[in-house]
Design a protein around this motif. Structure first.
Motif, PDB file in Angstrom:
ATOM      1  N   GLU A 134       0.841  -1.187   0.000  1.00 25.54           N
ATOM      2  CA  GLU A 134       0.000   0.000   0.000  1.00 25.54           C
ATOM      3  C   GLU A 134       0.882   1.244   0.000  1.00 25.54           C
ATOM      4  O   GLU A 134       1.829   1.358   0.787  1.00 25.54           O
ATOM      5  CB  GLU A 134      -0.908  -0.027   1.227  1.00 25.54           C
ATOM      6  CG  GLU A 134      -2.159   0.799   1.088  1.00 25.54           C
ATOM      7  CD  GLU A 134      -1.924   2.205   1.581  1.00 25.54           C
ATOM      8  OE1 GLU A 134      -2.517   3.140   1.011  1.00 25.54           O
ATOM      9  OE2 GLU A 134      -1.145   2.377   2.525  1.00 25.54           O
ATOM     10  N   ARG A 135       0.572   2.194  -0.866  1.00 24.14           N
ATOM     11  CA  ARG A 135       1.439   3.362  -1.043  1.00 24.14           C
ATOM     12  C   ARG A 135       1.495   4.233   0.201  1.00 24.14           C
ATOM     13  O   ARG A 135       2.529   4.834   0.487  1.00 24.14           O
ATOM     14  CB  ARG A 135       0.953   4.189  -2.238  1.00 24.14           C
ATOM     15  CG  ARG A 135      -0.460   4.729  -2.089  1.00 24.14           C
ATOM     16  CD  ARG A 135      -0.925   5.439  -3.339  1.00 24.14           C
ATOM     17  NE  ARG A 135      -0.120   6.617  -3.632  1.00 24.14           N
ATOM     18  CZ  ARG A 135      -0.359   7.428  -4.665  1.00 24.14           C
ATOM     19  NH1 ARG A 135      -1.357   7.151  -5.501  1.00 24.14           N
ATOM     20  NH2 ARG A 135       0.389   8.480  -4.872  1.00 24.14           N
ATOM     21  N   GLY A 136       0.415   4.282   0.954  1.00 24.27           N
ATOM     22  CA  GLY A 136       0.415   5.107   2.164  1.00 24.27           C
ATOM     23  C   GLY A 136       1.397   4.625   3.206  1.00 24.27           C
ATOM     24  O   GLY A 136       2.034   5.422   3.907  1.00 24.27           O
ATOM     25  N   SER A 137       1.538   3.284   3.321  1.00 22.23           N
ATOM     26  CA  SER A 137       2.474   2.735   4.311  1.00 22.23           C
ATOM     27  C   SER A 137       3.921   2.960   3.906  1.00 22.23           C
ATOM     28  O   SER A 137       4.824   2.784   4.732  1.00 22.23           O
ATOM     29  CB  SER A 137       2.223   1.229   4.480  1.00 22.23           C
ATOM     30  OG  SER A 137       2.414   0.541   3.250  1.00 22.23           O
ATOM     31  N   ASP A 138       4.175   3.330   2.659  1.00 23.37           N
ATOM     32  CA  ASP A 138       5.528   3.636   2.200  1.00 23.37           C
ATOM     33  C   ASP A 138       5.799   5.132   2.154  1.00 23.37           C
ATOM     34  O   ASP A 138       6.927   5.569   2.411  1.00 23.37           O
ATOM     35  CB  ASP A 138       5.758   3.038   0.810  1.00 23.37           C
ATOM     36  CG  ASP A 138       5.571   1.537   0.798  1.00 23.37           C
ATOM     37  OD1 ASP A 138       6.059   0.890   1.738  1.00 23.37           O
ATOM     38  OD2 ASP A 138       4.948   1.018  -0.135  1.00 23.37           O
ATOM     39  N   GLU A 139       4.783   5.910   1.854  1.00 27.32           N
ATOM     40  CA  GLU A 139       4.966   7.355   1.799  1.00 27.32           C
ATOM     41  C   GLU A 139       5.117   7.961   3.190  1.00 27.32           C
ATOM     42  O   GLU A 139       5.840   8.951   3.364  1.00 27.32           O
ATOM     43  CB  GLU A 139       3.791   7.991   1.060  1.00 27.32           C
ATOM     44  CG  GLU A 139       3.727   7.622  -0.414  1.00 27.32           C
ATOM     45  CD  GLU A 139       2.503   8.191  -1.099  1.00 27.32           C
ATOM     46  OE1 GLU A 139       1.653   8.764  -0.382  1.00 27.32           O
ATOM     47  OE2 GLU A 139       2.397   8.065  -2.335  1.00 27.32           O
ATOM     48  N   ALA A 140       4.452   7.370   4.185  1.00 24.53           N
ATOM     49  CA  ALA A 140       4.568   7.890   5.551  1.00 24.53           C
ATOM     50  C   ALA A 140       5.987   7.728   6.104  1.00 24.53           C
ATOM     51  O   ALA A 140       6.558   8.700   6.634  1.00 24.53           O
ATOM     52  CB  ALA A 140       3.545   7.210   6.459  1.00 24.53           C
ATOM     53  N   PRO A 141       6.627   6.540   6.006  1.00 25.43           N
ATOM     54  CA  PRO A 141       8.031   6.434   6.452  1.00 25.43           C
ATOM     55  C   PRO A 141       8.968   7.338   5.659  1.00 25.43           C
ATOM     56  O   PRO A 141       9.973   7.816   6.198  1.00 25.43           O
ATOM     57  CB  PRO A 141       8.359   4.962   6.220  1.00 25.43           C
ATOM     58  CG  PRO A 141       7.058   4.268   6.222  1.00 25.43           C
ATOM     59  CD  PRO A 141       6.090   5.239   5.623  1.00 25.43           C
ATOM     60  N   ASN A 142       8.646   7.578   4.391  1.00 31.97           N
ATOM     61  CA  ASN A 142       9.471   8.468   3.585  1.00 31.97           C
ATOM     62  C   ASN A 142       9.487   9.875   4.176  1.00 31.97           C
ATOM     63  O   ASN A 142      10.549  10.502   4.313  1.00 31.97           O
ATOM     64  CB  ASN A 142       8.959   8.493   2.152  1.00 31.97           C
ATOM     65  CG  ASN A 142       9.640   9.537   1.301  1.00 31.97           C
ATOM     66  OD1 ASN A 142      10.855   9.617   1.241  1.00 31.97           O
ATOM     67  ND2 ASN A 142       8.834  10.368   0.646  1.00 31.97           N
ATOM     68  N   SER A 157       2.581   5.788  -6.969  1.00 30.04           N
ATOM     69  CA  SER A 157       3.149   6.733  -6.006  1.00 30.04           C
ATOM     70  C   SER A 157       4.350   7.452  -6.604  1.00 30.04           C
ATOM     71  O   SER A 157       5.036   6.941  -7.501  1.00 30.04           O
ATOM     72  CB  SER A 157       3.553   5.994  -4.735  1.00 30.04           C
ATOM     73  OG  SER A 157       4.238   6.864  -3.847  1.00 30.04           O
ATOM     74  N   TYR A 158       4.629   8.643  -6.092  1.00 30.13           N
ATOM     75  CA  TYR A 158       5.799   9.391  -6.552  1.00 30.13           C
ATOM     76  C   TYR A 158       7.094   8.687  -6.172  1.00 30.13           C
ATOM     77  O   TYR A 158       8.142   8.939  -6.781  1.00 30.13           O
ATOM     78  CB  TYR A 158       5.783  10.805  -5.962  1.00 30.13           C
ATOM     79  CG  TYR A 158       5.855  10.850  -4.454  1.00 30.13           C
ATOM     80  CD1 TYR A 158       7.078  10.878  -3.789  1.00 30.13           C
ATOM     81  CD2 TYR A 158       4.696  10.863  -3.683  1.00 30.13           C
ATOM     82  CE1 TYR A 158       7.148  10.926  -2.407  1.00 30.13           C
ATOM     83  CE2 TYR A 158       4.756  10.907  -2.303  1.00 30.13           C
ATOM     84  CZ  TYR A 158       5.976  10.945  -1.669  1.00 30.13           C
ATOM     85  OH  TYR A 158       6.045  10.974  -0.283  1.00 30.13           O
ATOM     86  N   ILE A 159       7.036   7.794  -5.193  1.00 31.02           N
ATOM     87  CA  ILE A 159       8.233   7.051  -4.789  1.00 31.02           C
ATOM     88  C   ILE A 159       8.681   6.110  -5.895  1.00 31.02           C
ATOM     89  O   ILE A 159       9.875   5.841  -6.060  1.00 31.02           O
ATOM     90  CB  ILE A 159       7.966   6.270  -3.481  1.00 31.02           C
ATOM     91  CG1 ILE A 159       7.645   7.245  -2.348  1.00 31.02           C
ATOM     92  CG2 ILE A 159       9.145   5.390  -3.099  1.00 31.02           C
ATOM     93  CD1 ILE A 159       7.325   6.561  -1.036  1.00 31.02           C
ATOM     94  N   TRP A 160       7.714   5.613  -6.679  1.00 34.06           N
ATOM     95  CA  TRP A 160       8.038   4.624  -7.699  1.00 34.06           C
ATOM     96  C   TRP A 160       9.018   5.161  -8.737  1.00 34.06           C
ATOM     97  O   TRP A 160       9.818   4.423  -9.285  1.00 34.06           O
ATOM     98  CB  TRP A 160       6.744   4.157  -8.368  1.00 34.06           C
ATOM     99  CG  TRP A 160       6.964   3.086  -9.396  1.00 34.06           C
ATOM    100  CD1 TRP A 160       6.871   3.221 -10.751  1.00 34.06           C
ATOM    101  CD2 TRP A 160       7.311   1.725  -9.156  1.00 34.06           C
ATOM    102  NE1 TRP A 160       7.123   2.026 -11.379  1.00 34.06           N
ATOM    103  CE2 TRP A 160       7.408   1.078 -10.409  1.00 34.06           C
ATOM    104  CE3 TRP A 160       7.537   0.979  -7.999  1.00 34.06           C
ATOM    105  CZ2 TRP A 160       7.728  -0.261 -10.544  1.00 34.06           C
ATOM    106  CZ3 TRP A 160       7.853  -0.359  -8.134  1.00 34.06           C
ATOM    107  CH2 TRP A 160       7.952  -0.965  -9.390  1.00 34.06           C
ATOM    108  N   TYR A 161       8.968   6.459  -9.005  1.00 33.44           N
ATOM    109  CA  TYR A 161       9.856   7.044 -10.017  1.00 33.44           C
ATOM    110  C   TYR A 161      11.311   7.103  -9.548  1.00 33.44           C
ATOM    111  O   TYR A 161      12.213   7.363 -10.340  1.00 33.44           O
ATOM    112  CB  TYR A 161       9.366   8.448 -10.378  1.00 33.44           C
ATOM    113  CG  TYR A 161       7.987   8.457 -10.976  1.00 33.44           C
ATOM    114  CD1 TYR A 161       7.783   8.126 -12.310  1.00 33.44           C
ATOM    115  CD2 TYR A 161       6.872   8.763 -10.202  1.00 33.44           C
ATOM    116  CE1 TYR A 161       6.509   8.119 -12.864  1.00 33.44           C
ATOM    117  CE2 TYR A 161       5.599   8.758 -10.745  1.00 33.44           C
ATOM    118  CZ  TYR A 161       5.424   8.432 -12.074  1.00 33.44           C
ATOM    119  OH  TYR A 161       4.159   8.411 -12.626  1.00 33.44           O
TER     120      TYR A 161
END
Length: 247
Positions: free
Chosen positions: A2-10, A57-61
């Motif tokens: 889930e993108r939210g669980s990765d964007e929050a730690p970022n 997610s923007y993290i994917w780029y």
């Protein structure tokens, strides 16, 4: 994933490390197959489920995709003919997922299965599958590595329980039946006057929950079992529940 669980730690890493780089400049490894592990969106549409994954997610780029190209477990020490057959089969399910098998389609198509993947006509297909996956089980059941190298997957728990019951019949020995004992606790959200028939013993014993063994468990000597969960974490030595047939 889930993108939210990765964007929050970022965001947290950026704040802690006082850096504008992704994850504060730290290297983060994401593992898994995104085509198999999708986020769960309750009553969500296909678009909502895809949008909740990591790929949009923007993290994917900022990610670099690394692919495993060699199956070490299935190729080391195997004949070259078996290795080539393994490679050929591994490309087939991936081709189905990428819509390269069966011609162009929009989600529905006909796929031709190889003859070695089909079950011949028989009276009991489950017995046929067990005999194929667990050959000579009568003489090999005492070998601990015999079950480690084999496994069966099914779409529902009911099918798994049916396979377990059939497989148990192949193993020699007298079966022993174990019953669970877990009375229902009073709910914190009731005044104590709730209808007791709503939580009767018959209803509780009939529940079949994923990740938990059934009320009735039948085992035999030398049958492999797997510990599912220890409910009492404070008393780690007290294993309270959780054995099922390990397939």
């Amino acid at each position: 994933m889930e993108r939210g669980s990765d964007e929050a730690p970022n965001k947290s890493c950026k704040d802690v490390l006082k850096s504008k780089s992704i994850f504060g400049g730290k290297v983060v490894i994401f593992g898994g197959d995104f085509r198999q592990i999708l986020p769960v969106i309750r009553k969500g549409s296909r678009q909502q489920i895809v949008n909740a994954s990591l790929c949009p997610s923007y993290i994917w780029y900022h990610c670099r995709v690394l692919r495993l190209i060699r199956n070490l477990r299935l190729t080391i020490g195997q004949p070259s003919a078996d290795i080539e057959e393994t490679k050929k089969f591994s490309k087939w399910p991936i081709g189905i997922g990428e819509r390269k098998v069966g011609g162009p389609n929009e989600g529905t198509t006909k796929i031709e299965l190889s003859d070695d993947l089909l079950i011949e006509q028989c009276d009991d297909t489950i017995i046929k599958i067990i005999q194929f996956v667990y050959p000579d089980i009568l003489n090999s059941s005492q070998d601990p590595t015999y079950f480690q190298q084999r496994g069966l997957l099914a779409s529902t728990n009911e099918v798994i329980h049916e396979i377990n019951d059939h497989l148990l019949e192949f193993i020699p020995g007298d079966p022993v039946k174990y019953l669970s004992s877990a009375p229902a606790a009073k709910s914190d959200y009731t005044d104590g006057n709730a209808d007791p028939t709503l939580y009767s013993t018959e209803i509780l014993n009939g529940l079949k929950i994923s990740g938990l063994p059934n009320h009735k468990l039948i085992l035999k000597v030398s049958v492999p079992v797997m510990l599912l969960r220890n409910f009492n974490q404070k008393r780690a030595y007290a294993i309270t529940l959780g054995f099922t047939l390990f397939l």
